[in-house]
Motif scaffolding. Structure first.
Motif: not given
Length: 159
Positions: A150-159
């Motif tokens: 089981t993996r978690v995709i994560m995002v970092y907003d750069l704008a």
């Protein structure tokens, strides 16, 4: 130099670190590096060292000693080809952990992706690490089975 002082720079062929990074990371992750052997992974690192864009490898050193690295990749998760770019293979050797190296490498990867003009940066992780990344302002966007776990995709907003 005190224990906390280190510098982060893009991997270069002249640094001679491709072999060290490949050996350590392949021993730790194996095929999760995306390569079938440490030699193949080292060849990728050498190509990245010559690249003007992505892939990019950022290396932390204390003097001439390797203390960590992180990769920026155009694609990382084969089942999510539309997501790009990815922060991957954040690696700090055990004896160098808890000294700020990982946090500094994340900050450097975020800054590099922003400098390259990207709006977002992605990663996937598992276990207790989603909590660590959430504390560093990454947001979980999906949980899925990938490469047998089981993996978690994560995002970092750069704008």
């Amino acid at each position: 130099m005190d224990a906390e002082s280190f510098e982060i720079a893009r991997l270069t062929e002249e640094s001679g670190l491709s072999n060290t990074i490949a050996a350590l990371q392949f021993a730790f992750w194996g095929a999760l590096t995306g390569y079938s052997s440490a030699t193949d992974y080292e060849q990728f690192l050498c190509r990245a060292a010559r690249s003007g864009q992505l892939p990019e490898v950022l290396v932390a050193r204390r003097g001439t000693t390797f203390v960590g690295s992180v990769n920026l990749l155009a694609s990382e998760m084969t089942i999510r080809p539309a997501l790009s770019p990815w922060m991957a293979q954040l690696f700090v050797p055990g004896n160098e952990r808890s000294q700020g190296v990982g946090n500094a490498l994340i900050d450097a990867a975020v800054a590099s992706a922003a400098k390259l003009g990207y709006q977002r940066l992605y990663l996937y992780t598992s276990g207790t690490l989603p909590g660590y990344y959430a504390s560093r302002h990454w947001r979980p966007i999906e949980e899925l089975e990938y490469l047998g776990k089981t993996r978690v995709i994560m995002v970092y907003d750069l704008a």
